[in-house]
Design an enzyme around this catalytic site. Structure first.
Site, PDB file in Angstrom:
ATOM      1  N   ASP A  26       0.687  -1.181  -0.235  1.00 58.41           N
ATOM      2  CA  ASP A  26       0.218   0.051  -0.087  1.00 58.41           C
ATOM      3  C   ASP A  26       0.799   1.427   0.008  1.00 58.41           C
ATOM      4  OD1 ASP A  26      -2.850  -0.617   0.091  1.00 58.41           O
ATOM      5  OD2 ASP A  26      -2.879  -1.058   2.054  1.00 58.41           O
TER       6      ASP A  26
HETATM    7  C1  GLC Z   1      -1.020   2.688   6.079  1.00 61.97           C
HETATM    8  C2  GLC Z   1      -0.445   1.325   6.556  1.00 61.97           C
HETATM    9  C3  GLC Z   1      -0.393   0.319   5.689  1.00 61.97           C
HETATM   10  C4  GLC Z   1      -1.594   0.195   5.256  1.00 61.97           C
HETATM   11  C5  GLC Z   1      -2.281   1.503   4.644  1.00 61.97           C
HETATM   12  C6  GLC Z   1      -3.835   1.376   4.081  1.00 61.97           C
HETATM   13  O1  GLC Z   1      -0.273   3.126   4.839  1.00 61.97           O
HETATM   14  O2  GLC Z   1       1.160   1.737   6.979  1.00 61.97           O
HETATM   15  O3  GLC Z   1       0.048  -0.945   6.283  1.00 61.97           O
HETATM   16  O4  GLC Z   1      -1.976  -0.980   4.318  1.00 61.97           O
HETATM   17  O5  GLC Z   1      -2.290   2.530   5.658  1.00 61.97           O
HETATM   18  O6  GLC Z   1      -4.630   1.582   5.287  1.00 61.97           O
HETATM   19  C1  GLC Z   2      -1.607  -3.650   5.428  1.00 62.23           C
HETATM   20  C2  GLC Z   2      -2.811  -3.702   4.466  1.00 62.23           C
HETATM   21  C3  GLC Z   2      -2.657  -4.574   3.135  1.00 62.23           C
HETATM   22  C4  GLC Z   2      -1.435  -4.319   2.658  1.00 62.23           C
HETATM   23  C5  GLC Z   2      -0.421  -4.192   3.806  1.00 62.23           C
HETATM   24  C6  GLC Z   2       0.878  -3.907   3.059  1.00 62.23           C
HETATM   25  O1  GLC Z   2      -1.517  -4.881   6.101  1.00 62.23           O
HETATM   26  O2  GLC Z   2      -4.147  -4.182   5.275  1.00 62.23           O
HETATM   27  O3  GLC Z   2      -3.886  -4.500   2.573  1.00 62.23           O
HETATM   28  O4  GLC Z   2      -1.324  -5.257   1.586  1.00 62.23           O
HETATM   29  O5  GLC Z   2      -0.560  -3.349   4.786  1.00 62.23           O
HETATM   30  O6  GLC Z   2       0.965  -2.674   2.657  1.00 62.23           O
END
Ligand code: GLC
Ligand code: GLC
Length: 731
Positions: free
Chosen positions: A483
């Protein structure tokens, strides 16, 4: 250092020191009604949705952490104590908290009184039980004063935290017999109320928080408890609570059991009132009657245990190592069911008001519980698929109450569609039920646009094929699984989110992670097409898979490992040429699982590079070296301090991808070594450093470049649960 031990026979973790390095929690409830409870009695209860139907108040980010919960105060002469240690924190003669499968038990003692609490939510019931047993183990008669305590949340957990100009004036309660009813907003648009009751006549009560605590007191010394007498207050606005007062006399050896129930009731719109301003209590009374004796409680508790016997009875390994067995047979499966129930909404790190159900998260979670509850998994697949569009793209999240895609978050996370192939094919492998492919499933939640579920898989597959970049590799969109790798974002405004704004809609940034993912699930898709006699489609799809393999070999290989991506400008990411972020885990995981270039030695080289550059004492870090400055063209990944989260943290979710990759080479020992580094039961002895529960996986452990390598955060709600389970059983 350890703070307890596993009891595998009972499927419990037994905490024997209340001062754990962080609150160690458990989840109660299995269907609609849920509760989170910490090892000192902290936590809260909600019906279905932790944002819109929160029954009891909880203050996140509190000081000290985990203040507020479902508490008991026992006043025995001059000594006041709590069976869960908090909130009074009187030193106890003994303390034990047992977190089991959807129940928690406390057992503690002080000055010749032993207190036991069994806390659980009966199956199919909208109420939480606390069976409180008090026993006099001394040789004198004891006169005890017992005070219960919960604080009502005014239903909408977010509004409850911010809208004080209104909320301080709306609170309303009613009291009848031993039941305290919370009816805030009932007279207007709510057709629901909550109640807190005990199955014995009470000697007093309080429902106004300020009167109970005193304006300047903390939870550890409420004025009423200090004075040893309730004030029988009726809340009008401010902060309504529910506290029962019961006087208990116990002869030596005598025990008394009290049953407390925290319940939730919905009534018909035209059946809300018993008389003017008096709420219809019939449904609440029926609930109370259902569980008003110890026998009834014990029977419901046994049903719950039998339910978990059934769920966990489907898989049982005996490896010779208890640490592995208890993860696989008990805790990992339990955690997978919790992620099924909660997705990413409510934990001690997720506030229950923020995130809905993720398209990619929910599909991946499914591979951890499909064997336990195949029918519900089938339903979940359709819920998810319904938020997809005809071109294969989809909403990144949807709301559990409405099941509608969340337009505020939007879409364009280009890995998302492929995970639907994962969940569907795993469901079929588990059940042999191909019929779901013919089920009519809407696009964009619009029934008039429904097509057979198979068409959703096809749309997912072709969404990648139709969105290739200059190297014929998949365009990344806003981000792929990571993400925080936001290659089309370029944000210099601290007030905007990396995920939802600033998208440049570029047509250059490509992802090697999606490329590997496409090859893995593209092959699955081809296999599926063959199984259901769609041979023409299989041949066609196979060509696209082969083209992707070619593209990775031609443009995705850096010499010793797979590249991670191409950025907006077409520059390499995850290359030896880069100063920081030379190598990333995700593309090594997916391209090795896809066996791309195995004959040419690419798989082996890649995994050797992971060992050399990414492995450390506590697991495999996400990238190395971690970023030390903000790269506007990479996005959020470079915002985290080195060694944390997506920037060089051990993001436990993706470690199993490498484990599975290792098995492609037949290097089972290496895979297992990686497993033991992040599996919580193997970390019990370093609980002091690890910090979070030794019985469940966490999302992130600080990596080798962090300030405190090995310290974990974000336990419970993580794709780590399903992927580690899957890695053990990978077909
Ligand atoms: C923030 C978190 C990440 C998550 C994203 C989406 O970027 O660091 O882990 O997946 O939010 O909510
Ligand atoms: C968080 C989010 C997931 C994402 C991950 C890596 O766990 O829930 O959707 O893939 O972060 O960013």
């Amino acid at each position: 250092m350890k703070y307890g031990h596993f009891d595998d026979t009972n499927r419990e973790y037994v905490i024997t020191n209340p001062k754990t390095p962080y609150p160690w929690i458990n989840y109660l409830g299995n269907e609609d009604f849920f509760s989170l409870t910490s090892n000192t009695g902290g936590g809260y209860t909600f019906y279905k949705d932790a944002k819109f139907r929160r029954l009891t108040r909880y203050r996140y980010n509190n000081v000290p952490v985990d203040n507020g919960g479902k508490y008991f105060y026992i006043k025995d002469g001059d000594t006041t104590w709590s069976p869960g240690w908090k909130p009074v924190k009187t030193e106890l003669d003994s303390y034990e908290c047992r977190h089991g499968m959807s129940y928690t038990k406390f057992k503690s003692s002080k000055n010749g009184i032993e207190a036991q609490i069994l806390q659980f939510i009966p199956l199919g019931f909208w109420g939480e039980i606390q069976k409180v047993s008090l026993k006099n183990t001394s040789s004198e008669t004891k006169k005890l004063k017992l005070f219960s305590f919960i604080e009502w949340c005014l239903w909408n957990a977010e509004d409850d935290m911010i809208n004080f100009q209104r909320n301080f004036s709306t609170g309303e309660v009613e009291i009848e017999d031993s039941t305290i009813y919370h009816k805030t907003e009932f007279k207007e648009r709510r057709n629901h109320y909550a109640f807190y009751s005990v199955n014995t006549p009470i000697d007093g009560y309080d429902t106004d928080r300020e009167s109970f605590l005193g304006l300047y007191n903390d939870f550890d010394s409420p004025e009423v408890v200090d004075e040893g007498a309730p004030k029988n207050t009726i809340a009008h606005g401010w902060s309504p609570i529910a506290s029962h007062y019961v006087e208990i006399e116990l002869k030596p050896g005598e025990q008394r059991d009290l049953i407390f129930m925290l319940g939730y009731v919905e009534v018909e719109k035209d059946d809300k009132w018993e008389s003017k301003a008096v709420i219809n209590k019939k449904p609440a009374k029926a609930m109370l009657a259902k569980f008003d004796t110890v026998d009834k409680i014990d029977a419901a508790y046994n049903d719950l245990r039998a339910y978990w016997d059934r769920l966990l009875g489907k898989i049982n390994i005996d490896s010779g190592d208890d640490r592995l067995d208890r993860m696989v047979n008990i805790w990992n499966q339990y955690q997978c069911m919790v992620t099924f129930n909660m997705s990413r909404s409510a934990s001690f790190f997720e506030s229950g008001i923020g995130r809905g159900m993720g398209f990619r998260d929910s599909n991946q979670d499914l591979i951890g519980f499909v064997h336990q509850i195949p029918e519900r998994a089938r339903e979940r697949i359709f819920d998810i698929a319904s938020t997809q569009f005809e071109d294969g793209s989809c909403y990144h999240q949807y709301q559990p109450l409405t099941k509608k895609g969340n337009s505020a978050v939007g879409g364009d996370f280009n890995d998302d569609p492929l995970w639907l192939i994962l969940s569907t094919t795993e469901y079929i492998k588990e059940t042999g039920d191909f019929s779901l492919l013919d089920e009519m499933v809407p696009f964009d939640n619009d029934a008039s646009r429904a097509k057979p579920h198979f068409e959703h898989l096809k749309a997912s597959f072709y969404h990648v094929v139709n969105n290739l970049g200059p190297h014929k590799l998949p365009l990344i969109g806003r981000a792929d699984w990571n993400d925080c790798l936001n290659l089309n974002c370029f944000s210099d405004d601290p007030n905007e989110s990396f995920q939802t704004t600033g998208n440049k809609k570029g047509n250059t940034a490509e992802s090697l992670m999606i490329a590997g993912l496409f090859v893995v699930y593209g092959k699955e898709y081809v296999k599926l097409c063959k199984r259901i006699d769609k041979d023409k489609e299989a041949v066609e799809a196979q060509k696209h898979v082969e083209n992707m393999i070619k593209a990775v070999k031609a443009h995705g290989w850096d010499g010793d490992w797979y590249l991670r991506a191409y950025d907006f400008f077409g520059n390499k990411i995850g290359s030896n040429e880069n100063e920081e972020g030379k190598i990333f885990i995700e593309s090594q995981g997916w391209c090795t699982m896809a066996e791309i270039g195995k004959e040419e030695g690419m798989v082996e080289k890649s995994l050797n590079a992971v060992k050399k550059h990414l492995d450390c004492d506590y697991g495999i870090v996400l990238n190395s070296p971690a970023f030390t400055k903000y790269h506007i063209e990479y996005g959020e990944i470079s915002t985290y301090p080195a060694g944390y989260k997506e920037n060089g943290g051990i993001f436990c979710h993706n470690n199993p991808w490498i484990m599975i990759g290792e098995t492609v080479l037949g290097r089972g020992d290496q895979a297992y070594e990686y497993y033991t580094k992040i599996a919580p039961s193997f970390l019990e002895d370093i609980s002091e450093l690890h910090k979070v529960e030794p019985y469940v996986y966490c999302q992130m452990i600080a990596g080798k470049e962090a300030f405190k390598p090995g310290e974990a955060k974000n336990s419970w709600l993580s794709g780590t649960a399903s992927w580690n389970f899957f890695a053990i059983f990978r077909r």
